[in-house]
Design a protein around this motif. Sequence first.
Motif, short mmCIF file in Angstrom:
data_model
loop_
_atom_site.label_atom_id
_atom_site.label_comp_id
_atom_site.label_asym_id
_atom_site.label_seq_id
_atom_site.Cartn_x
_atom_site.Cartn_y
_atom_site.Cartn_z
N ASP A 44 0.82 -1.22 0.00
CA ASP A 44 0.00 0.00 0.00
C ASP A 44 0.86 1.27 0.00
O ASP A 44 0.52 2.26 -0.66
N ASP A 61 -2.40 5.92 -3.23
CA ASP A 61 -2.63 4.56 -3.74
C ASP A 61 -2.08 4.37 -5.15
O ASP A 61 -1.52 3.33 -5.47
N ARG A 62 -2.26 5.38 -5.97
CA ARG A 62 -1.80 5.29 -7.35
C ARG A 62 -0.29 5.04 -7.43
O ARG A 62 0.18 4.19 -8.18
N LYS A 63 0.46 5.83 -6.65
CA LYS A 63 1.92 5.68 -6.67
C LYS A 63 2.35 4.26 -6.28
O LYS A 63 3.27 3.69 -6.86
N ALA A 65 0.38 1.50 -6.43
CA ALA A 65 -0.14 0.52 -7.39
C ALA A 65 0.72 0.48 -8.66
O ALA A 65 0.97 -0.59 -9.22
N LEU A 66 1.16 1.65 -9.11
CA LEU A 66 2.01 1.68 -10.30
C LEU A 66 3.33 0.97 -10.04
O LEU A 66 3.85 0.27 -10.92
N LEU A 67 3.88 1.15 -8.85
CA LEU A 67 5.15 0.51 -8.52
C LEU A 67 4.96 -1.01 -8.43
O LEU A 67 5.75 -1.78 -9.01
N ASN A 68 3.94 -1.45 -7.75
CA ASN A 68 3.66 -2.88 -7.69
C ASN A 68 3.39 -3.45 -9.08
O ASN A 68 3.73 -4.60 -9.36
#
Lengths: 152, 152, 152, 152, 152, 152, 152, 152
Positions: A44, A61-63, A65-68
């Motif tokens: 997260d 969350d976006r940052k 999610a993009l990394l994951n």
Amino acid sequence: MKTWKVYLSGEIHSDWREQITDGVAQLGLPIELMSPITVHEDSDDCGVAIFGAEEDKLWHDRKGALLNGIRTSTLLQDADVVVVRFGEKYKQWNAAFDAGYASALGKPIITLHPPEHDHALKEVDAAASAMARDPKQVVQALAYIIAGTMPG
Amino acid sequence: MKTWKVYLSGEIHSDWREQITDGVAQLGLPIELMSPITVHEDSDDCGVAIFGAEEDKLWHDRKGALLNGIRTSTLLQDADVVVVRFGEKYKQWNAAFDAGYASALGKPIITLHPPEHDHALKEVDAAASAMARDPKQVVQALAYIIAGTMPG
Amino acid sequence: MKTWKVYLSGEIHSDWREQITDGVAQLGLPIELMSPITVHEDSDDCGVAIFGAEEDKLWHDRKGALLNGIRTSTLLQDADVVVVRFGEKYKQWNAAFDAGYASALGKPIITLHPPEHDHALKEVDAAASAMARDPKQVVQALAYIIAGTMPG
Amino acid sequence: MKTWKVYLSGEIHSDWREQITDGVAQLGLPIELMSPITVHEDSDDCGVAIFGAEEDKLWHDRKGALLNGIRTSTLLQDADVVVVRFGEKYKQWNAAFDAGYASALGKPIITLHPPEHDHALKEVDAAASAMARDPKQVVQALAYIIAGTMPG
Amino acid sequence: MKTWKVYLSGEIHSDWREQITDGVAQLGLPIELMSPITVHEDSDDCGVAIFGAEEDKLWHDRKGALLNGIRTSTLLQDADVVVVRFGEKYKQWNAAFDAGYASALGKPIITLHPPEHDHALKEVDAAASAMARDPKQVVQALAYIIAGTMPG
Amino acid sequence: MKTWKVYLSGEIHSDWREQITDGVAQLGLPIELMSPITVHEDSDDCGVAIFGAEEDKLWHDRKGALLNGIRTSTLLQDADVVVVRFGEKYKQWNAAFDAGYASALGKPIITLHPPEHDHALKEVDAAASAMARDPKQVVQALAYIIAGTMPG
Amino acid sequence: MKTWKVYLSGEIHSDWREQITDGVAQLGLPIELMSPITVHEDSDDCGVAIFGAEEDKLWHDRKGALLNGIRTSTLLQDADVVVVRFGEKYKQWNAAFDAGYASALGKPIITLHPPEHDHALKEVDAAASAMARDPKQVVQALAYIIAGTMPG
Amino acid sequence: MKTWKVYLSGEIHSDWREQITDGVAQLGLPIELMSPITVHEDSDDCGVAIFGAEEDKLWHDRKGALLNGIRTSTLLQDADVVVVRFGEKYKQWNAAFDAGYASALGKPIITLHPPEHDHALKEVDAAASAMARDPKQVVQALAYIIAGTMPG
């Protein structure tokens, strides 16, 4: 001899990955298991921890999610087989997303979920090559696919 | 001039597709909208209605899901843009599956969902080019993308 | 509106293509049906008739098969859906070949064959989205996929 | 130096795979041979043995075929060369299916079959780079392709 | 009904393209014929005529070849079938280059050349689906492939 | 560290492959050089030697060319870089074919030929990333590309 | 006859697109010209205008860029030829990004820029099929490619 | 365990590659870092140094750029992750070109640039999975993606 790459997607709140890992090890199967990062808070918060805080939860969350997503998309593309686990709880839309992603890439999918999800997962199961109820069945399926070993 | 093909995936219990259809028509946008079969019982029963009954609910569902999948995968591959709607209720795993499928094909995605799903949909939103709250915003986005029209 | 391209592969000794053609016409479905050349002798002899005789039957056949292959591979690649018919008789390896070809291209497949072939065709059926016993079922399936029409 | 991956598809009732394995070993060729699971009953029953029995023979077969398909499609995609054997007996539609699958992937194919199948296999042979009558010829062909060794 | 796209590659010093064009027109075949620019001097000089002169012949040629390549690669990718003509004279390496390009794209190829080139063209012919001696045979082959018409 | 795969296509009558092999070895570059079978008679006769004689020279050649094509297409697809040599003599259409094949696959090409072929090879050179006159230049180019080494 | 799709990427502050549009119209060339949205403020603000304001300029820009990206990536994939214009001023990284994107897709590129950018654009020009100084030259190049018309 | 391939594209005038190399080494991450040739003069002059001088600066540059392009395109295609650095100075269009190239190939991108470039790079950043300000953040991102390690 081929080392099979198997990606384990989905639920991170039960020990199904450990069960598969143990089963694969006991049978000595030539498999490289791959997974997303399964520490919930880290997955997260990784984005803001590395690149700086965000006030808005959406961008926080976006940052992350993009990394994951870098890990997920890379390993899904590497995989020979994708196992997708749906647990009892939560929305688990990322598991279904991974299944769709794998399907479009033509990767064989094995789903793993309890019977109460059968109707809701009918499209996902229809895109899969097998549906398991138990991690042991996933190991048995891999043992058969890779080594021709029938369940004992 | 290009006719844009836009696939509308997901929820079948509200009138969001009609709203988008109306909005697109009012603006006269060169768009061909595409959808899954949205009659719930038909999409559940089409397989057995055509190919014969199954005692086991699992195979009943499988026959239908495979048949619906012919339409879904074909139209997703035809689409220029994929809109994925998540409503308030239900698991909606097929919507997330479609999003993953579209993403692996490199199709631009616009998600459409209420704020309460933001965290659970963060991976799906991260793979999308836009997140809308309202079908009107989807129409406005399409109007801008296709014709450069800014919202009035 | 999309015109669906449906390739009808396989058996050339019964009237199943005509039945599908008639059924599609009666329902007014937006389908372009495609087929191999179905005149048996012509498909055997086309190569030597055009490019010159061969003493060896093997090269006689080769010249024809390569020529027919231009049509087959082109139309299979054009197709949205591939129907593969296995009749009661003959080896019909080219039908199974077309099914494998379509499968590797990710084309949805509908098989059409009598029950006595079920076991021998289990791998082909497993790669298909539907298995029909009767050309009527193929028409019904296409009607549902394309127009959402349930069998009457 | 490159290790060539060669998939041996088709008939499982004679010792042709062993002959090729022996021939390759004697010549010390850098080849990794790959095959489907060749124990007939296991390949029929693997699905139900792992995931549970089915009353209907069709679904019994389907579960097994889908599981075997994971192995087959993965190894066909890994292969540099695909050898497809058609024996004297049986329908062998899965062999022809594999040939079509390999062909659509652009994999070079070597067929192996007796003369009585020549006419029925003309489309498959036309998609192949070589047709052998004997496993020894397959070994000789691989020896030439990989090491430039002419038959002694 | 499908309009077949046929690219006519190679020799620009005889009237073989006109013969094929006439033959296709006489039979009323649904074919769109495509060709490179066949005015020899223009295809040599187009680059410098548009973008400015070069002292060095090599760059003079390069500018033209790159410009012609836009047309060639685009139309080869559009083509359903590629006909490659080798005349009696000249090196004609661009014809062989086009054949290799088409082959890697999986396009069916028909070669057209006199017997004296057979040995030198054996690799090109082996990648082709047919070898013709005469433009009439090319028309006959297209008539059969597209309409099932046997030579009269 | 990456081992670069470099395919050496074309002329088999001079020692340019040996010169490149020696140059690469002297610089200790991490390169795996690959080639077609370069024994002229073997590459002509391999097909009939393995699979049986043909009366017609055309089929004699075809059988050999198809067999050689297994090696060529496989190694071209494996290659990172393709070097294509055109010597002083012969038609060398297979070299141009390989160049076209490599080009369609997006492989970087280095051509190697004397100035008298410049005009005839202008399309091939335009598809290449470099044109060399001497095998030493090919080695120097590889040394720079792989290790950043400038010519001494 | 083929309608060529030409995407005009890059600078939005001079009238080069109009010049090309006029030139194409005067010659009656069968070209469909495509462009990004060229109203500067709209392309900056479209995201927030449709989906809601952002405090952080970074996310303001991100929302717009993602929306514009739907148009850009779709039209680049549709294009037969991509023209990329670099003007005198600004960073114009999105023009270079489009060129790289087109290059990876194998689309032929024509660059259009003044001489002072030659050295800085050498990698982009090397990936292109032609470099123009003036919109007229682009029109002339298209006229030649599509219709064989030499500049008057 | 997977060795991740990470390509470091862009600026060659600061020590950011060394910082990433050191950071990766300190954490013992299983990463193979790849780069273009970073000696500025060599990358400018390699073409003419190897293949002969050019009077015209444009062709001097072209020969070098094409040679460097062999390395760049090959390594970008090999990469799992592409890091693109934009420094304070210069046009850096090749960095943006690489980003576009990587994006079309579906490679995850991490950009690295100072805030003053944010607006000009908004399209590039929108195609990236992360934007870093400092090489340390790139190392931290890789550590998380590959090993799940959160920044200390």
